[in-house]
Design an enzyme around this catalytic site. Structure first.
Site, PDB file in Angstrom:
ATOM      1  N   VAL A  13      -5.839   8.595  -1.224  1.00  0.00           N
ATOM      2  CA  VAL A  13      -4.791   9.582  -0.965  1.00  0.00           C
ATOM      3  C   VAL A  13      -4.742  10.640  -2.061  1.00  0.00           C
ATOM      4  O   VAL A  13      -5.000  10.363  -3.233  1.00  0.00           O
ATOM      5  CB  VAL A  13      -3.402   8.915  -0.830  1.00  0.00           C
ATOM      6  CG1 VAL A  13      -3.415   7.848   0.252  1.00  0.00           C
ATOM      7  CG2 VAL A  13      -2.929   8.316  -2.146  1.00  0.00           C
ATOM      8  N   ASP A  32      -4.565  12.143   3.340  1.00  0.00           N
ATOM      9  CA  ASP A  32      -3.111  12.276   3.388  1.00  0.00           C
ATOM     10  C   ASP A  32      -2.436  10.999   2.917  1.00  0.00           C
ATOM     11  O   ASP A  32      -3.098  10.008   2.575  1.00  0.00           O
ATOM     12  CB  ASP A  32      -2.631  12.721   4.775  1.00  0.00           C
ATOM     13  CG  ASP A  32      -2.753  11.641   5.851  1.00  0.00           C
ATOM     14  OD1 ASP A  32      -2.669  10.444   5.533  1.00  0.00           O
ATOM     15  OD2 ASP A  32      -2.934  12.004   7.030  1.00  0.00           O
ATOM     16  N   MET A  64      -1.060   8.534   4.159  1.00  0.00           N
ATOM     17  CA  MET A  64      -1.206   7.274   4.880  1.00  0.00           C
ATOM     18  C   MET A  64      -2.618   6.723   4.846  1.00  0.00           C
ATOM     19  O   MET A  64      -2.891   5.668   5.421  1.00  0.00           O
ATOM     20  CB  MET A  64      -0.767   7.456   6.343  1.00  0.00           C
ATOM     21  CG  MET A  64       0.694   7.796   6.507  1.00  0.00           C
ATOM     22  SD  MET A  64       1.216   7.863   8.230  1.00  0.00           S
ATOM     23  CE  MET A  64       0.313   9.302   8.811  1.00  0.00           C
ATOM     24  N   LYS A  65      -3.532   7.414   4.179  1.00  0.00           N
ATOM     25  CA  LYS A  65      -4.920   6.999   4.208  1.00  0.00           C
ATOM     26  C   LYS A  65      -5.256   6.022   3.081  1.00  0.00           C
ATOM     27  O   LYS A  65      -4.409   5.620   2.305  1.00  0.00           O
ATOM     28  CB  LYS A  65      -5.820   8.241   4.140  1.00  0.00           C
ATOM     29  CG  LYS A  65      -5.729   9.126   5.381  1.00  0.00           C
ATOM     30  CD  LYS A  65      -6.075   8.375   6.646  1.00  0.00           C
ATOM     31  CE  LYS A  65      -6.170   9.277   7.873  1.00  0.00           C
ATOM     32  NZ  LYS A  65      -4.891   9.896   8.241  1.00  0.00           N
ATOM     33  N   VAL A  66      -6.526   5.643   3.010  1.00  0.00           N
ATOM     34  CA  VAL A  66      -6.986   4.674   2.011  1.00  0.00           C
ATOM     35  C   VAL A  66      -7.093   5.337   0.644  1.00  0.00           C
ATOM     36  O   VAL A  66      -6.590   4.837  -0.361  1.00  0.00           O
ATOM     37  CB  VAL A  66      -8.340   4.077   2.436  1.00  0.00           C
ATOM     38  CG1 VAL A  66      -8.876   3.127   1.376  1.00  0.00           C
ATOM     39  CG2 VAL A  66      -8.190   3.364   3.779  1.00  0.00           C
TER      40      VAL A  66
END
EC number: 2.6.1.87
Length: 385
Positions: A185, A179, A181-183
């Site tokens: 995306v 998503d 907010m992840k590393v």
């Protein structure tokens, strides 16, 4: 505002999306398969064991569905987990049983898990907090000995390894979140890994309505009456698509450089925050462990933690605590659960901004603001006592 998270997307990802538009095929197709193959290679597993889906949460729900839980079946997980794990367990008919964590790594140890195992334990879900692999080797060995399914929630650990082996491949199932907010995306998206080949094929069916053979143009030349339906069991539609897979393939190629920058930021935080009285920074990784460095967390007196967070926000620096302890949520029905380390952590911990978009100047600004806030609030606390 210096943000906690910030996706790193740019011209390469835009070009990849433009190519999808030019091909006039945005849905599940060749780019999805290519992304699955590339991610499987990243993990060191065969492509048929991974399925690109629309979120890491969908992966948790698919994984718990595979457990075929019955009333009274228990699934152990750390209280400091994302709520999707507990929701998946309950929706699948099981009961979440929360275990404690190591107060410094925020990961469960084998001892934490063994304290809550019973003869009703059907599975264990482990979250690799902040990208730290944790005690996964011993936990996996013990689960195999007991015949308990091990699920790795690897949302935080897309590039984490132990002695070169990818985190997520130690257990029976794993999922990753992509998503915003992840590393790595893709906007929304995720990947699920299933060790057992038959169960992997089942997951692929369940992720697309339960169809044994999807009807559509892709099967028109290989199957007579391709529009007819073969549904061994009902499923849902949680598959990924070529639009997000195209972004994911670029992000996967860029993953090493993004993780390297995260490592640099962590080292800068470690240097700048060293020696602040009453402030703890993340512990060193054990030998052979590699972290994705998804979170950088600091710990301080519970008497000042919330005030420090407010001070940083006033300086246009956003911090938070992930993840709120689930054993305190009434929905999950565990009012008598006592987890002292989880409570200790939730009262003392803050996650600082960490993403490759931070400049060294940004990191120095965060560190200086944190130092000032901790020292000022500690002085006020000491003056009151």
């Amino acid at each position: 505002m210096i943000n906690l998270f910030q996706p790193q997307v740019g011209a390469e990802e835009l070009d990849a999306v433009a190519q999808v538009f030019q091909d006039h095929w945005l849905g599940h197709g060749p780019r999805t398969k290519a992304f699955e193959a590339a991610f499987a290679e990243h993990l060191g597993v065969a492509p048929e064991h991974v399925v690109f889906i629309n979120s890491g949460t969908s992966g948790l729900f698919l994984a718990t569905e595979l457990l075929d839980l019955e009333e009274g079946d228990e699934v152990v997980l750390p209280s400091l987990s994302f709520l999707a794990a507990a929701n998946a367990i309950m929706t699948s008919g099981g009961r979440p049983v929360f275990c404690d964590v190591d107060p410094r790594t925020l990961n469960p140890t084998l001892d934490d898990i063994e304290q809550v195992l019973t003869d009703r334990t059907k599975a264990v879900i482990v979250l690799h907090y902040g990208g730290y692999p944790g005690d996964i080797v011993r936990i996996a060995e013990r689960c195999r000995e007991l015949g308990i399914t091990l699920i790795e929630d690897s949302a935080c650990s897309v590039a984490s390894r132990v002695d070169g082996r990818a985190v997520g491949t130690f257990g029976d199932l794993a999922m990753w979140s992509f998503d915003a907010m992840k590393v790595l995306v893709t906007g929304d998206g995720g990947m699920i890994y299933v060790k057992d080949p038959e169960q992997a094929a089942r997951v692929r069916r369940l992720a697309y309505h339960g169809l044994a053979q999807p009807s559509g143009f892709g099967y028109a030349k290989v199957s007579a009456r391709w529009w007819e339906l073969d549904i061994p069991e009902p499923g849902r539609r949680v598959i990924g698509n070529d639009l997000t897979a195209a972004i994911g393939s670029v992000q996967l190629r860029r993953l090493p450089e993004m993780v390297t920058r995260r490592q640099e930021i962590v080292a800068l935080y470690d240097r700048e925050l060293a020696g602040i009285e009453g402030l703890l920074t993340p512990p060193e990784l054990p030998e052979g462990h590699e972290s994705t460095h998804y979170f950088y967390w600091v710990q301080m007196s519970p008497e000042i933690r919330d005030q420090v967070a407010s001070d940083l926000l006033a300086d246009e620096i956003y911090t938070t605590f992930r993840y709120a302890p689930l054993h305190k949520v009434p929905t999950y029905g565990t009012p008598d659960t006592r987890l002292p380390s989880s409570d200790w952590v939730s009262d003392r911990t803050l996650c600082l901004p960490l993403h490759p978009g931070l400049s060294d100047a940004d990191v120095l600004t965060v560190a200086a603001s944190l130092r000032k806030a901790v020292e000022a609030r500690t002085a006020e606390k000491n003056a009151r006592s």
